[in-house]
Design a protein around this motif. Structure first.
Motif, mmCIF file in Angstrom:
data_model
loop_
_atom_site.group_PDB
_atom_site.id
_atom_site.type_symbol
_atom_site.label_atom_id
_atom_site.label_comp_id
_atom_site.label_asym_id
_atom_site.label_seq_id
_atom_site.Cartn_x
_atom_site.Cartn_y
_atom_site.Cartn_z
ATOM 1 N N TYR A 286 -13.835 -5.390 -2.439
ATOM 2 C CA TYR A 286 -13.835 -3.938 -2.631
ATOM 3 C C TYR A 286 -14.250 -3.198 -1.363
ATOM 4 O O TYR A 286 -14.073 -1.989 -1.260
ATOM 5 C CB TYR A 286 -14.744 -3.565 -3.799
ATOM 6 N N HIS B 202 -12.770 -3.546 1.278
ATOM 7 C CA HIS B 202 -11.495 -3.271 1.965
ATOM 8 C C HIS B 202 -10.477 -2.668 1.005
ATOM 9 O O HIS B 202 -9.272 -2.814 1.204
ATOM 10 C CB HIS B 202 -10.942 -4.569 2.561
ATOM 11 N N LYS B 203 -10.963 -1.987 -0.001
ATOM 12 C CA LYS B 203 -10.074 -1.378 -0.987
ATOM 13 C C LYS B 203 -9.265 -0.249 -0.335
ATOM 14 O O LYS B 203 -9.828 0.677 0.232
ATOM 15 C CB LYS B 203 -10.890 -0.824 -2.153
ATOM 16 N N PRO B 204 -7.922 -0.310 -0.396
ATOM 17 C CA PRO B 204 -7.090 0.728 0.240
ATOM 18 C C PRO B 204 -7.082 2.021 -0.571
ATOM 19 O O PRO B 204 -7.451 2.039 -1.748
ATOM 20 C CB PRO B 204 -5.704 0.096 0.269
ATOM 21 N N ASN B 205 -6.635 3.092 0.056
ATOM 22 C CA ASN B 205 -6.637 4.408 -0.592
ATOM 23 C C ASN B 205 -5.717 4.481 -1.799
ATOM 24 O O ASN B 205 -5.973 5.245 -2.723
ATOM 25 C CB ASN B 205 -6.235 5.490 0.417
ATOM 26 N N TYR B 206 -4.640 3.711 -1.786
ATOM 27 C CA TYR B 206 -3.679 3.789 -2.882
ATOM 28 C C TYR B 206 -4.123 2.994 -4.111
ATOM 29 O O TYR B 206 -3.510 3.077 -5.170
ATOM 30 C CB TYR B 206 -2.304 3.284 -2.433
ATOM 31 N N TRP C 268 -3.336 -5.136 -4.880
ATOM 32 C CA TRP C 268 -3.995 -4.137 -5.711
ATOM 33 C C TRP C 268 -2.993 -3.426 -6.628
ATOM 34 O O TRP C 268 -1.825 -3.257 -6.285
ATOM 35 C CB TRP C 268 -4.668 -3.081 -4.831
ATOM 36 N N SER D 167 -1.598 -0.050 -8.035
ATOM 37 C CA SER D 167 -1.439 1.240 -7.356
ATOM 38 C C SER D 167 -1.669 2.384 -8.338
ATOM 39 O O SER D 167 -1.183 2.355 -9.477
ATOM 40 C CB SER D 167 -0.029 1.364 -6.766
ATOM 41 N N LYS D 168 -2.390 3.373 -7.899
ATOM 42 C CA LYS D 168 -2.623 4.534 -8.753
ATOM 43 C C LYS D 168 -1.375 5.408 -8.890
ATOM 44 O O LYS D 168 -1.361 6.338 -9.685
ATOM 45 C CB LYS D 168 -3.780 5.365 -8.212
ATOM 46 N N LYS E 109 2.152 -2.952 1.471
ATOM 47 C CA LYS E 109 1.951 -1.528 1.645
ATOM 48 C C LYS E 109 3.227 -0.925 2.211
ATOM 49 O O LYS E 109 3.864 -1.512 3.084
ATOM 50 C CB LYS E 109 0.793 -1.268 2.603
#
Length: 578
Positions: free
Chosen positions: A526, A528-532, A551, A553-554, A565
């Protein structure tokens, strides 16, 4: 000028013929009225006209012979035919050497003597009378000799734009024949005959077919007032009984008749007559399906699709099955569907087009006709029933696309590993390119596109519904270093790649599931959790140190995780990259 004049005397007359001379700045010049027509004649084949000395002595019917055939042609040309409705096209067919050209020559002379002949062309490849680009120019020139208003329009067109003479066949026909005819009275032209002999002698089968299509379209849409007569050994029309047989075979299915018609007209075959006989033989051999068709609506189409697939050469079949399967699974091309499929399969453009060419009756490559493919090209099926047939093992048997699934999965895994080996010491991916884009992409983007296509293809093939992976394929997946993907696709302009994690886990053999695709439990990830990323716990794809955190994706549904990505809600835009 001299109206009502009488007892007029003219001393030392100087008579100027204004049709020959113009006065420009006080100096006479030769009139340029016919310069356009002279260029048209230079771009024609006068040696192919029915009265050309180059053809002397022309083949003709001996006195008193072929009377029945000649009368049929004569009646057709004079509108005295017994056929219902106006028959604007006459097709004279028969094998080589039976005297078709002699009949055409004799008929041309008869029509000319009755002022019914508008144009004629007698093609001959050995005598250099076979250039397809000179056919419509030759016809336009001969029409010009018959109609002065038509000649003036064509003459002016060519003077204003001589490049018309070098355009493609459709443009030539439109600019030199169709459009001038709209501007003149067709009195004296309507119903006149144009004879096009030995079309099979024209250079190039594709050109022959295009000429026929252009002419028949003009007849169907009534853009020309002529009656067209032609002959060729390969273009024999079907007899009414043949048409009836195909109609009976179709049993009310329009798609059957349409597919059969395309099959008969296929390029690179032994000719339409041979293809027609193949279809008719097939219908006769499969009459037993008539009863089964009442309970199984697929029976007739399945038999026709079987015929089409059986004619694919055995050495081409594996390639064709791979193309169809990958196209079926590869549902969201990034840039160019055909280009991406070909590179994933390591096929050149020629290999890809050749393989697909064996299925001309059921698919086409966009608007391609054996020309170089362009960006955005895709495989288009004339009817969905063909791929439904190819998917169903019980219906298509050995031709089923899933017969090559395991082999194709292994091949793509090997190609991904090859790309990793090539790119081991590189900051960006180095892919094997077999079919480069027609318009070069910016540096590195072609390699990224092909590498992304390999990854997308593998994921899609591994998460097909109810298609369990063979243990050998799962074992090969263990060898992929998924952790290299972010580095190799860093800065990629292409869309993200997603994995249907639940479906893919179901397809994996049980003993491989947690080694290839599993939930991530290490809380350090977590950091390195990306913004998306969405709140849900991510998955890891890959074995051990080869693993890559994927991950949710939201921006997308929770039943997928993001492998790569990428750019969201956006297709590749070549112009944006400059």
């Amino acid at each position: 000028m001299f109206a009502n004049a009488s007892n007029t005397v003219i001393h030392s007359p100087v008579i100027i013929d204004n049709t020959q001379l113009n006065i420009t700045n006080g100096a006479p010049e030769r009139d340029v009225e016919r310069k356009g027509l002279e260029k048209l004649l230079d771009s024609s084949m006068p040696d192919a006209f029915y009265i050309a000395y180059a053809r002397w002595p022309p083949p003709k019917c001996h006195q008193g012979t072929r009377q029945e055939v000649l009368k049929s042609v004569r009646d057709w040309g004079s509108n005295a035919s017994n056929h219902e409705g106006p028959q604007s096209v006459l097709w004279l067919h028969g094998p080589f050497g039976v005297g078709k050209s002699a009949i055409a020559q004799t008929s041309a002379e008869e029509f000319a003597s009755n002022d019914r002949l508008c144009a004629s062309l007698f093609l001959s490849r050995p005598n250099n009378r076979s250039n397809p680009n000179r056919i419509f120019t030759s016809i336009a020139y001969q029409i010009s000799t018959r109609s002065r208003p038509f000649a003036l329009i064509v003459n002016e067109k060519i003077q204003n734009d001589p490049s018309i003479l070098g355009t493609d066949l459709r443009v030539q026909f439109q600019e030199l024949i169709e459009r001038p005819l709209r501007k003149v009275s067709c009195e004296g032209l309507t119903g006149c005959v144009i004879i096009l002999d030995a079309l099979d002698e024209c250079d190039g089968v594709d050109a022959q077919r295009e000429i026929l299509e252009i002419v028949t379209t003009s007849v169907r849409e009534r853009t020309t007032p002529f009656r067209w007569g032609s002959q060729s050994p390969w273009g024999a029309l079907a007899f009414p009984s043949d048409v009836d047989a195909i109609v009976m075979g179709a049993a009310g299915l329009f798609i059957y008749a349409a597919t059969a018609a395309r099959f008969i007209n296929e390029r690179d075959s032994l000719g339409p007559e041979h293809q027609l006989r193949t279809v008719l033989d097939h219908i006769r051999k499969n009459r037993a399906t008539t009863e089964s068709a009442r309970t199984n609506p697929f029976a007739r189409m399945d038999q026709l699709y079987m015929l089409i697939m059986q004619r694919v050469p055995p050495n081409v079949m594996p390639t064709l099955q791979r193309i169809l399967l990958l196209n079926w699974a590869y549902i969201d091309p990034v840039y160019d569907n055909v280009l991406e499929l070909a590179n994933v399969l390591e096929l050149s453009e020629a290999q890809f087009c050749t393989a697909c060419g064996f299925l001309q009756s059921v698919l086409c490559l966009g608007n391609s006709s054996h020309h170089r493919l362009s960006a955005g090209m895709s495989i288009k099926f004339y009817h969905a029933s063909f791929m439904e047939f190819m998917e169903d093992q019980e219906r298509s048997g050995d031709f089923c696309i899933y017969n090559c699934l395991t082999e194709l999965q292994r091949e793509i895994i090997e190609r991904i590993q090859d790309a990793h080996t090539r790119s081991k010491d590189s900051s960006s991916v180095l892919a094997k390119i077999t079919f480069p884009p027609q318009s070069p992409l910016p540096d590195g983007h072609t390699d990224m596109l092909i590498y992304s296509s390999l990854l997308e293809s593998l994921i899609q093939l591994c998460q097909l519904d109810k298609r369990a992976l063979e243990p050998s394929v799962a074992a090969s997946l263990l060898g992929i270093n998924f952790s290299m993907i972010p580095r190799l696709l860093n800065g990629s302009p292409f869309p993200a790649i997603f994995v249907k994690h639940q479906q893919m886990r179901r397809n994996l053999p049980r003993q491989f599931r947690d080694r290839i695709l599993r939930r991530a439990w290490n809380p350090l990830i977590y950091l390195h959790k990306p913004n998306y990323a969405a709140p849900e716990r991510p998955f890891i794809i890959g074995n051990g140190s080869n693993g890559l955190v994927c991950w949710h994706s939201k921006y997308y549904t929770s039943n997928v995780v993001q492998l790569v990505k990428g750019v969201y809600n956006k297709s590749y835009d070549f112009e944006e990259l400059f």
